[in-house]
Design a protein around this motif. Structure first.
Motif, PDB file in Angstrom:
ATOM      1  N   THR A 266      53.875  45.600  88.331  1.00 16.44           N
ATOM      2  CA  THR A 266      53.169  46.533  88.612  1.00 16.44           C
ATOM      3  C   THR A 266      52.630  47.794  88.012  1.00 16.44           C
ATOM      4  N   ASP A 267      54.144  48.371  87.349  1.00 14.37           N
ATOM      5  CA  ASP A 267      54.573  49.617  86.424  1.00 14.37           C
ATOM      6  C   ASP A 267      54.070  49.292  85.475  1.00 14.37           C
ATOM      7  N   LEU A 268      54.813  48.169  84.699  1.00 14.91           N
ATOM      8  CA  LEU A 268      54.103  47.955  83.346  1.00 14.91           C
ATOM      9  C   LEU A 268      52.808  47.632  83.242  1.00 14.91           C
ATOM     10  N   LEU A 269      52.209  46.910  84.226  1.00 13.03           N
ATOM     11  CA  LEU A 269      50.627  46.671  84.213  1.00 13.03           C
ATOM     12  C   LEU A 269      49.839  48.220  84.367  1.00 13.03           C
ATOM     13  N   MET A 270      50.414  48.508  84.738  1.00 10.27           N
ATOM     14  CA  MET A 270      49.717  50.411  84.897  1.00 10.27           C
ATOM     15  C   MET A 270      49.809  50.829  83.758  1.00 10.27           C
ATOM     16  N   PHE A 271      51.091  50.984  82.910  1.00  6.79           N
ATOM     17  CA  PHE A 271      51.838  52.079  81.890  1.00  6.79           C
ATOM     18  C   PHE A 271      50.459  50.975  80.474  1.00  6.79           C
ATOM     19  N   GLY A 272      50.811  50.041  80.460  1.00  5.89           N
ATOM     20  CA  GLY A 272      49.715  49.341  79.934  1.00  5.89           C
ATOM     21  C   GLY A 272      48.228  50.138  79.910  1.00  5.89           C
ATOM     22  N   LYS A 273      47.681  50.472  81.580  1.00  8.92           N
ATOM     23  CA  LYS A 273      46.558  50.668  81.294  1.00  8.92           C
ATOM     24  C   LYS A 273      46.320  52.389  80.632  1.00  8.92           C
ATOM     25  N   GLU A 274      47.339  52.719  81.342  1.00  8.93           N
ATOM     26  CA  GLU A 274      47.006  54.747  80.783  1.00  8.93           C
ATOM     27  C   GLU A 274      47.706  54.321  78.865  1.00  8.93           C
ATOM     28  N   LEU A 275      48.128  53.757  78.581  1.00  7.51           N
ATOM     29  CA  LEU A 275      48.466  53.476  76.815  1.00  7.51           C
ATOM     30  C   LEU A 275      46.377  53.900  76.782  1.00  7.51           C
ATOM     31  N   SER A 276      45.925  52.503  77.447  1.00  7.59           N
ATOM     32  CA  SER A 276      45.313  51.979  77.723  1.00  7.59           C
ATOM     33  C   SER A 276      43.875  53.462  76.896  1.00  7.59           C
ATOM     34  N   THR A 277      44.073  53.562  78.360  1.00  8.98           N
ATOM     35  CA  THR A 277      43.046  54.673  79.053  1.00  8.98           C
ATOM     36  C   THR A 277      42.971  56.271  77.881  1.00  8.98           C
ATOM     37  N   LEU A 278      44.597  56.202  76.972  1.00 10.68           N
ATOM     38  CA  LEU A 278      44.216  57.256  76.208  1.00 10.68           C
ATOM     39  C   LEU A 278      43.935  56.922  74.592  1.00 10.68           C
ATOM     40  N   GLY A 279      43.750  55.422  74.437  1.00 11.37           N
ATOM     41  CA  GLY A 279      44.013  55.432  73.374  1.00 11.37           C
ATOM     42  C   GLY A 279      41.878  54.882  73.250  1.00 11.37           C
ATOM     43  N   SER A 280      41.250  54.813  74.721  1.00 13.97           N
ATOM     44  CA  SER A 280      40.131  54.704  74.472  1.00 13.97           C
ATOM     45  C   SER A 280      39.379  56.352  74.478  1.00 13.97           C
ATOM     46  N   ASP A 281      40.121  56.577  74.722  1.00 11.49           N
ATOM     47  CA  ASP A 281      39.642  58.036  74.372  1.00 11.49           C
ATOM     48  C   ASP A 281      39.026  58.895  73.415  1.00 11.49           C
ATOM     49  N   THR A 282      37.623  59.425  73.880  1.00 14.12           N
ATOM     50  CA  THR A 282      36.765  59.271  72.109  1.00 14.12           C
ATOM     51  C   THR A 282      36.959  60.884  71.925  1.00 14.12           C
ATOM     52  N   SER A 283      37.464  61.165  72.610  1.00 10.77           N
ATOM     53  CA  SER A 283      36.951  62.865  72.568  1.00 10.77           C
ATOM     54  C   SER A 283      37.549  63.806  70.802  1.00 10.77           C
ATOM     55  N   SER A 284      36.841  64.107  69.868  1.00 10.47           N
ATOM     56  CA  SER A 284      36.753  64.820  69.424  1.00 10.47           C
ATOM     57  C   SER A 284      38.289  66.298  69.431  1.00 10.47           C
ATOM     58  N   LEU A 285      38.946  66.194  68.190  1.00 10.59           N
ATOM     59  CA  LEU A 285      40.156  66.843  67.950  1.00 10.59           C
ATOM     60  C   LEU A 285      39.845  68.175  67.286  1.00 10.59           C
ATOM     61  N   PRO A 286      40.552  69.254  67.728  1.00  8.86           N
ATOM     62  CA  PRO A 286      39.741  71.139  67.586  1.00  8.86           C
ATOM     63  C   PRO A 286      40.206  70.800  66.238  1.00  8.86           C
ATOM     64  N   SER A 287      39.449  71.592  65.110  1.00  9.00           N
ATOM     65  CA  SER A 287      39.756  72.349  63.991  1.00  9.00           C
ATOM     66  C   SER A 287      41.055  72.349  63.607  1.00  9.00           C
ATOM     67  N   LEU A 288      41.658  73.472  64.322  1.00  9.15           N
ATOM     68  CA  LEU A 288      43.216  73.612  63.935  1.00  9.15           C
ATOM     69  C   LEU A 288      44.398  72.605  64.575  1.00  9.15           C
ATOM     70  N   ALA A 289      43.416  71.670  65.342  1.00 11.69           N
ATOM     71  CA  ALA A 289      44.827  69.693  65.097  1.00 11.69           C
ATOM     72  C   ALA A 289      44.546  69.176  64.274  1.00 11.69           C
ATOM     73  N   SER A 290      43.321  69.544  63.757  1.00 12.22           N
ATOM     74  CA  SER A 290      42.539  67.639  62.976  1.00 12.22           C
ATOM     75  C   SER A 290      43.137  68.153  61.449  1.00 12.22           C
ATOM     76  N   SER A 291      43.627  69.378  61.000  1.00 11.08           N
ATOM     77  CA  SER A 291      44.212  69.057  59.778  1.00 11.08           C
ATOM     78  C   SER A 291      45.359  68.007  59.589  1.00 11.08           C
ATOM     79  N   GLN A 292      46.443  68.298  60.208  1.00 12.83           N
ATOM     80  CA  GLN A 292      47.697  67.820  59.705  1.00 12.83           C
ATOM     81  C   GLN A 292      47.582  66.811  61.198  1.00 12.83           C
TER      82      GLN A 292
END
Length: 468
Positions: A266-292
């Motif tokens: 169960t924990d491994l499955l949930m760990f993978g799902k959280e990684l997928s959630t992070l990867g599916s986030d389409t929010s744009s990065l702020p300008s101060l972080a996007s350059s580097q």
């Protein structure tokens, strides 16, 4: 032996002529001559007669125990396990207007047949089996129902599955028992496909009665018992009690190991799902972080890792099922047998032994009443009635004494059965080690396949801490 070679028999039976011939050869042997059919040819008038002794000597010989050791249960664990393997599978619920019930498909490997049974069928079978073999180890049945209002719907499914497993252990222990397995009662339960198996089972018992009535050596059991049977019984009972306690603790630990494997899945499955959630986030990065920042690239790669973690979760779940099916179930099987032995010991002490003592006490009271009646004149009819009751009680006591010895006889054999099952420990340990080896190998393969894929995320170090 030489005489038997010279006498013709058909299927173990002698004709009248063969019997006379055998007796004549015995007579020649008693005269010190070598028994041979040629010697009989010299007998012109009549055949020689053997000395057979007095009839009472033959009667005494008949009462001696047979040469074979009927007290010893000559079995091995492999032979017991090979007697039969019975599968008990749950079939879909049948729902009516107001009720639903669970039905099981029971398949015997020995009889090559599948029949359908409800819990109530198992219940009647267990009840009659206990009546038929009161002096043997009869495993207990799991409870019919769980406590209402306490368990959730999820635990209801778990309860039904646990009961199916317990019914499977019960019927396998019965089908492999050296005495149960050959009884018509067990064959009926495993093979009868008619509509009313419960009536069929009860009728089968009515035709035979309990084991004391059908066992050929039941009334002679005392002759076979060792003189120190009580001491042996007490020693064995204490040893088996300690074994039972230890196996109970082993089972509890094995259950926790299996549960941890399921939790890991169960924990491994949930760990993978959280990684997928992070990867599916389409929010744009702020300008101060996007350059580097490399987060944008890293984020896209995280989503694909959830597939490997789903595979890892599946492997961990398989590991938990193996531990439950191959280790915990074997431990539960042996624990069921050990518990049924302890139940048998209690039945012996609280049943036959207690009833025998009560009968003796009642007999003593009757004898005192009889003595009082001889001192104080009473009606003749009353005295005769008391004498008749005393005779009946003496007969009952005699039967109880015979049953008590037969109970000890069976208890001695069932103790041997427990020790015959003890090598199952090696089966359990082998299954435990194999499940761990297989589980760690399969998960190790997935982890090893996953490691190179981290290069694209963390560079050449694959996520390891860089050297100073």
């Amino acid at each position: 032996m030489k005489i038997a070679e010279h006498v013709e028999s058909t299927d173990g039976f002698l004709s009248k002529l063969s019997l006379y011939k055998a007796l004549a050869l015995i007579a020649l042997a008693q005269q010190g001559k070598q028994p041979s059919p040629k010697l009989l040819e010299n007998c012109i008038q009549e055949l020689p007669k053997p000395q057979l002794g007095e009839p009472r000597d033959l009667n005494a010989l008949r009462m001696q125990p047979a040469q074979d050791d009927v007290l010893t249960v000559a079995q091995t664990l492999d032979k017991l396990l090979a007697r039969d393997t019975v599968q008990v599978e749950l079939i879909p619920e049948k729902k009516g207007l107001f009720l639903k019930h669970v039905e099981y498909q029971v398949t015997s490997q020995r009889y090559k047949i599948s029949v359908y049974r409800r819990y109530s069928d198992f219940d009647v079978f267990h009840e009659v089996l206990l009546q038929r073999f009161a002096y043997r180890v009869v495993p207990a049945l799991p409870p019919k129902r769980m406590l209402k209002g306490v368990l959730t719907s999820v635990s209801e499914r778990e309860f039904i599955e646990g009961r199916r497993r317990a019914l499977g252990r019960f019927i396998n222990l019965v089908a492999r028992h050296p005495f149960f397995s050959e009884d018509e009662l067990v064959k009926t339960f495993l093979t009868f496909s008619g509509s009313d198996v419960q009536t069929k089972i009860r009728d089968a018992y009515k035709k035979t009665g309990d084991e004391f009535m059908t066992n050929r050596i039941a009334t002679l059991a005392k002759e076979y018992l060792p003189t120190d049977i009580q001491a042996q019984f007490l020693t064995s009972r204490e040893l088996i009690r300690n074994i039972h306690n230890s196996f109970h603790k082993l089972r509890d630990r094995a259950e926790k190991i299996a549960e941890r494997s399921k939790e890991n899945a169960t924990d491994l499955l949930m760990f993978g799902k959280e990684l997928s959630t992070l990867g599916s986030d389409t929010s744009s990065l702020p300008s101060l972080a996007s350059s580097q920042s490399t987060w944008g690239t890293l984020r896209q790669s995280l989503k694909s890792l959830s597939v490997e973690f789903a595979v890892l979760s599946d492997k961990a779940a398989q590991q938990g099922r193996r531990e439950e099916d191959d280790v915990v179930e074997k431990l539960n099987l042996f624990l069921d047998l050990l518990q049924s032995y302890r139940d048998l010991c209690e039945r012996h002490e609280k049943g036959v032994l207690h009833e025998h003592q009560r009968a003796l006490h009642k007999y003593g009271m009757m004898k005192r009443q009889m003595m009082s009646a001889t001192v104080q004149p009473k009606e003749q009819a009353s005295v005769e009635q008391l004498e008749s009751r005393i005779v009946q009680q003496e007969s009952a006591i005699q039967t109880m004494e015979l049953r008590n010895y037969f109970s000890l006889f069976c208890l001695h054999q069932e103790t041997q059965l427990i020790f015959t099952y003890l090598p199952i420990t090696s089966h359990i340990l082998g299954a435990f080690v194999n499940s761990q080896v297989q589980g760690h190998r399969e998960m190790g393969e997935v982890w090893n396949e996953l490691q190179p894929k981290l290069g694209c995320l963390f560079g050449g170090n694959n996520g390891l801490k860089p050297p100073f």
